[in-house]
Design an enzyme around this catalytic site. Structure first.
Site, PDB file in Angstrom:
ATOM      1  N   LYS A 172       0.777  -1.117   0.030  1.00 40.13           N
ATOM      2  CA  LYS A 172      -0.083  -0.156  -0.090  1.00 40.13           C
ATOM      3  C   LYS A 172       0.782   1.214   0.085  1.00 40.13           C
ATOM      4  CE  LYS A 172      -1.634   1.881   3.942  1.00 40.13           C
ATOM      5  NZ  LYS A 172      -1.357   3.101   4.062  1.00 40.13           N
ATOM      6  N   ASN A 173       1.908   1.291   0.987  1.00 39.90           N
ATOM      7  CA  ASN A 173       2.630   2.415   1.078  1.00 39.90           C
ATOM      8  C   ASN A 173       3.910   2.867  -0.085  1.00 39.90           C
ATOM      9  OD1 ASN A 173       1.268   2.973   3.494  1.00 39.90           O
ATOM     10  ND2 ASN A 173       3.128   2.498   4.756  1.00 39.90           N
ATOM     11  N   ARG A 196      -4.247  10.198   3.875  1.00 35.13           N
ATOM     12  CA  ARG A 196      -2.929  11.403   4.029  1.00 35.13           C
ATOM     13  C   ARG A 196      -2.269  11.155   2.887  1.00 35.13           C
ATOM     14  NH1 ARG A 196       0.520  14.037   7.362  1.00 35.13           N
ATOM     15  NH2 ARG A 196       2.762  13.735   6.953  1.00 35.13           N
ATOM     16  N   CYS A 227      -4.981   8.144   9.078  1.00 36.25           N
ATOM     17  CA  CYS A 227      -5.211   7.530  10.363  1.00 36.25           C
ATOM     18  C   CYS A 227      -4.833   8.232  11.346  1.00 36.25           C
ATOM     19  CB  CYS A 227      -4.395   5.997  10.203  1.00 36.25           C
ATOM     20  SG  CYS A 227      -4.939   4.811   9.606  1.00 36.25           S
ATOM     21  N   ARG A 256       0.670  14.540  12.945  1.00 32.13           N
ATOM     22  CA  ARG A 256       1.027  14.197  11.550  1.00 32.13           C
ATOM     23  C   ARG A 256       1.085  15.368  10.740  1.00 32.13           C
ATOM     24  NH1 ARG A 256      -1.263   8.500   9.068  1.00 32.13           N
ATOM     25  NH2 ARG A 256       0.870   8.381   8.224  1.00 32.13           N
ATOM     26  N   PRO A 257       2.156  16.323  11.039  1.00 27.82           N
ATOM     27  CA  PRO A 257       2.133  17.388  10.114  1.00 27.82           C
ATOM     28  C   PRO A 257       3.013  17.395   8.957  1.00 27.82           C
ATOM     29  CG  PRO A 257       3.894  17.692  11.737  1.00 27.82           C
ATOM     30  CD  PRO A 257       3.069  16.174  12.133  1.00 27.82           C
ATOM     31  N   ILE A 258       2.817  18.481   8.205  1.00 28.44           N
ATOM     32  CA  ILE A 258       3.320  18.333   6.502  1.00 28.44           C
ATOM     33  C   ILE A 258       4.537  19.304   6.386  1.00 28.44           C
ATOM     34  CG2 ILE A 258       1.655  17.042   5.456  1.00 28.44           C
ATOM     35  CD1 ILE A 258       0.687  19.975   4.368  1.00 28.44           C
ATOM     36  N   ASP A 259       4.964  20.079   7.614  1.00 24.59           N
ATOM     37  CA  ASP A 259       5.967  21.227   7.462  1.00 24.59           C
ATOM     38  C   ASP A 259       7.245  20.683   6.641  1.00 24.59           C
ATOM     39  OD1 ASP A 259       6.263  19.237   9.852  1.00 24.59           O
ATOM     40  OD2 ASP A 259       7.965  20.567  10.117  1.00 24.59           O
ATOM     41  N   ASP A 310       4.656   0.752  11.792  1.00 24.21           N
ATOM     42  CA  ASP A 310       3.418   0.137  11.299  1.00 24.21           C
ATOM     43  C   ASP A 310       3.220  -1.147  11.587  1.00 24.21           C
ATOM     44  OD1 ASP A 310       2.913   2.533  10.129  1.00 24.21           O
ATOM     45  OD2 ASP A 310       3.256   1.508   8.144  1.00 24.21           O
ATOM     46  N   ARG A 342      -8.653  -0.314   4.631  1.00 23.70           N
ATOM     47  CA  ARG A 342      -7.784   0.446   3.998  1.00 23.70           C
ATOM     48  C   ARG A 342      -6.497  -0.118   3.462  1.00 23.70           C
ATOM     49  NH1 ARG A 342      -7.640   6.246   7.063  1.00 23.70           N
ATOM     50  NH2 ARG A 342      -6.422   6.630   5.043  1.00 23.70           N
TER      51      ARG A 342
HETATM   52  C1  UD1 Z   1       4.884   6.733   6.022  1.00 28.38           C
HETATM   53  C2  UD1 Z   1       3.825   5.503   5.876  1.00 28.38           C
HETATM   54  C3  UD1 Z   1       3.150   5.357   7.151  1.00 28.38           C
HETATM   55  C4  UD1 Z   1       4.206   5.050   8.216  1.00 28.38           C
HETATM   56  C5  UD1 Z   1       5.451   6.282   8.340  1.00 28.38           C
HETATM   57  C6  UD1 Z   1       6.608   5.876   9.035  1.00 28.38           C
HETATM   58  C7  UD1 Z   1       2.893   5.846   3.877  1.00 28.38           C
HETATM   59  C8  UD1 Z   1       1.584   6.316   2.929  1.00 28.38           C
HETATM   60  N1  UD1 Z   1       2.715   6.234   5.131  1.00 28.38           N
HETATM   61  O1  UD1 Z   1       3.825   7.948   6.446  1.00 28.38           O
HETATM   62  O2  UD1 Z   1       2.342   4.215   6.988  1.00 28.38           O
HETATM   63  O3  UD1 Z   1       3.908   4.932   9.614  1.00 28.38           O
HETATM   64  O4  UD1 Z   1       5.875   6.603   6.928  1.00 28.38           O
HETATM   65  O5  UD1 Z   1       7.217   4.773   8.602  1.00 28.38           O
HETATM   66  O6  UD1 Z   1       4.003   5.546   3.319  1.00 28.38           O
HETATM   67  N2  UD1 Z   1       6.777  14.505  10.256  1.00 28.38           N
HETATM   68  C9  UD1 Z   1       6.732  15.957  10.619  1.00 28.38           C
HETATM   69  N3  UD1 Z   1       6.437  16.771   9.639  1.00 28.38           N
HETATM   70  C10 UD1 Z   1       6.387  16.187   8.074  1.00 28.38           C
HETATM   71  C11 UD1 Z   1       6.222  14.893   8.008  1.00 28.38           C
HETATM   72  C12 UD1 Z   1       6.328  14.081   8.929  1.00 28.38           C
HETATM   73  O7  UD1 Z   1       6.901  16.280  11.420  1.00 28.38           O
HETATM   74  O8  UD1 Z   1       6.143  17.322   7.241  1.00 28.38           O
HETATM   75  C13 UD1 Z   1       6.695  13.741  11.218  1.00 28.38           C
HETATM   76  C14 UD1 Z   1       5.802  12.663  11.745  1.00 28.38           C
HETATM   77  O9  UD1 Z   1       4.857  13.241  12.423  1.00 28.38           O
HETATM   78  C15 UD1 Z   1       6.462  11.424  11.943  1.00 28.38           C
HETATM   79  C16 UD1 Z   1       8.029  11.401  11.376  1.00 28.38           C
HETATM   80  O10 UD1 Z   1       7.915  12.785  10.913  1.00 28.38           O
HETATM   81  O11 UD1 Z   1       6.714  11.415  13.303  1.00 28.38           O
HETATM   82  C17 UD1 Z   1       8.038  10.267  10.142  1.00 28.38           C
HETATM   83  O12 UD1 Z   1       6.712  10.683   9.379  1.00 28.38           O
HETATM   84  P1  UD1 Z   1       6.939  10.420   7.717  1.00 28.38           P
HETATM   85  O13 UD1 Z   1       8.033   9.264   7.395  1.00 28.38           O
HETATM   86  O14 UD1 Z   1       6.903  11.579   7.145  1.00 28.38           O
HETATM   87  O15 UD1 Z   1       5.348   9.327   7.755  1.00 28.38           O
HETATM   88  P2  UD1 Z   1       4.482   9.434   6.572  1.00 28.38           P
HETATM   89  O16 UD1 Z   1       5.195   9.724   5.291  1.00 28.38           O
HETATM   90  O17 UD1 Z   1       3.508  10.133   6.770  1.00 28.38           O
END
Ligand code: UD1
Length: 419
Positions: free
Chosen positions: A23-24, A93, A117, A122-125, A306, A398
């Site tokens: 999926k990922n 997401r 989920c 889960r920010p996107i900064d 995960d 999902r």
């Molecule tokens: C992806 C996976 C998810 C998995 C995660 C960690 C997909 C679709 N999802 O999620 O299943 O649990 O990797 O292996 O591939 N963070 C920030 N700012 C950001 C982005 C992330 O602070 O802009 C933080 C997150 O809150 C978290 C960490 O960075 O604590 C890692 O997150 P990230 O690797 O980005 O996870 P996802 O890509 O959302």
């Protein structure tokens, strides 16, 4: 329609189970498809609701989406840029993955903040700052992210911390830029290598995926491709942990050690036997395991967050005490209360869960709070004595395809019922 699983636990499971495509890996790859204006066909598409939801967003962008069994064809000739509203992004997401490709194709994009989920803030900064460092102008207003990439240029991105999604976003945004983009401090997950394999099959020039530095040499255009996505290492891990508890010659086709070395180390120290071959792993339980003393979730190649809920279910039934530290997501212990209802002995303090093994779990009414927590509860139900009802199984759908049918084929007593 809301549905639930009714499980009568304690059955021995044997036979073959095949792991679906990841999926990922699939979700960013689907988004990356819009980088070309051709046809893309996927050969092994699982029935995951997250994939359906991503396809709905592609349809909004005027992509012709045709599904025939495992074949999924995308015709991208009439792709158009559309504002992606909350109604779409709230469902997953991974909708954020469209931002990079839209910027690459149209030089602008408007997208609502992503949902997904409920496992933390889960920010996107990290995504946003990386785009900014390549010259994208970004305004965040009224829950929308407005991006203008007219002045976006190839260059250098140093991620402030390791993020799977941000690495993938920026990779996709850079493949059509003129010149070389270098990404530092990137995530090394197998799904990133798979995205690079897909984009390169379309004609991109990406090297270094799977290491800490990725280089992208911009190309003018990408072409269509036929592609099979790699197996899902989290689903493989879910089945292996279940097999270690109640399997008897349970063969998990698509499970591979290189996807999760630490899980294999844990299994090696557990009371189970397993045999690896070129296509999968055959696993049998050999009774109650000793607890694995300490495990923490960290980016690849460490233990994946995960798989933490499923590992926790496994540890509830060991002899001794296991401590699990969750470093990635602050809300990722929602399954603990549900496992306690089933007789588990778990104490949570901040990011630590202290699990004292018990001899048995007992059936109960439990509620999935997210995809992987749900999978952990299904395993618990299959191992427990008596009947377990797992509610909120839309979370499980999902990222697992007809899980109840697959486990029933192995001998489990599990049914999908309306609520
Ligand atoms: C992806 C996976 C998810 C998995 C995660 C960690 C997909 C679709 N999802 O999620 O299943 O649990 O990797 O292996 O591939 N963070 C920030 N700012 C950001 C982005 C992330 O602070 O802009 C933080 C997150 O809150 C978290 C960490 O960075 O604590 C890692 O997150 P990230 O690797 O980005 O996870 P996802 O890509 O959302």
């Amino acid at each position: 329609m809301k549905e639930k699983f009714l499980i009568n636990g304690g059955k021995i499971l044997s036979g073959e189970i095949e792991v679906e495509a990841s999926k990922n890996a699939f979700l960013p790859i689907l988004a990356g498809s819009i980088l070309c204006d051709d046809k893309v066909t996927f050969l092994n598409t699982p029935r995951f609701s997250d994939i359906d939801n991503m396809c709905e967003i592609l349809k909004l962008l005027n992509v012709e989406v045709v599904r025939n069994g495992e074949l999924l064809s995308l015709d991208l000739h009439s792709l158009k840029n559309e504002k992606i509203s909350h109604e779409y992004t709230n469902r997953l997401r991974a909708s954020i993955f469209l931002l990079g490709p839209l910027l690459a194709r149209f030089k602008q994009a408007v997208i609502s903040y992503p949902g997904g989920c409920n496992i933390g803030t889960r920010p996107i900064d990290i995504h946003i700052n990386a785009f900014k460092s390549l010259g994208v102008k970004i305004v965040e207003r009224h829950g929308y992210i407005y991006c203008n990439a007219q002045n976006m240029k190839a260059g250098k991105v140093v991620f402030s911390s390791v993020s799977v999604g941000a690495t993938e976003s920026v990779m996709m945004s850079a493949v059509l830029l003129k010149g070389k983009t270098t990404l530092y401090n990137v995530a090394r997950e197998p799904e990133i290598k798979e995205l690079a394999r897909f984009l390169n099959a379309m004609g991109a020039k990406i090297s270094g995926a799977g290491t800490e530095k990725i280089e992208i040499e911009g190309v003018k255009k990408l072409k269509g491709v036929e592609f099979a996505v790699c197996k899902d290492r989290i689903i493989a891990g879910t089945h292996l942990l279940l097999g270690a508890l109640v399997g008897k010659n349970m063969r998990v086709i698509g499970a591979r050690r290189e996807d999760n070395e630490i899980l294999f180390d844990i299994l090696k120290e557990s009371a189970c036997s397993f045999k690896e071959d070129d296509f999968g792993v055959t696993i049998s339980s050999c009774g109650r395991s000793e607890a694995y003393k300490f495990i923490e979730t960290l980016p690849y190649p460490n233990f994946p967050t995960d798989l933490q809920p499923m590992l926790m279910t496994f540890e509830t039934l060991t002899k001794g005490t296991c401590v699990i530290k969750e470093n990635l997501f602050e809300n990722r212990f929602n399954h603990v209360m549900e496992l306690i209802k089933m007789g588990a002995d778990i104490f949570v303090k901040d990011r630590l869960a202290i699990i004292k093994g018990v001899e048995k779990l007992y059936g109960a009414d439990v509620f999935a709070s997210d995809l992987r927590a749900g999978a952990g509860l299904v395993i618990a139900g299959l191992v427990a004595e008596g009947y377990t009802t797992v509610h909120n199984i839309f979370y499980i759908d999902r990222g697992y395809e007809s899980l109840e049918e697959k486990y029933a084929k192995l001998g489990a007593d599990i049914k999908r019922l309306p609520e």
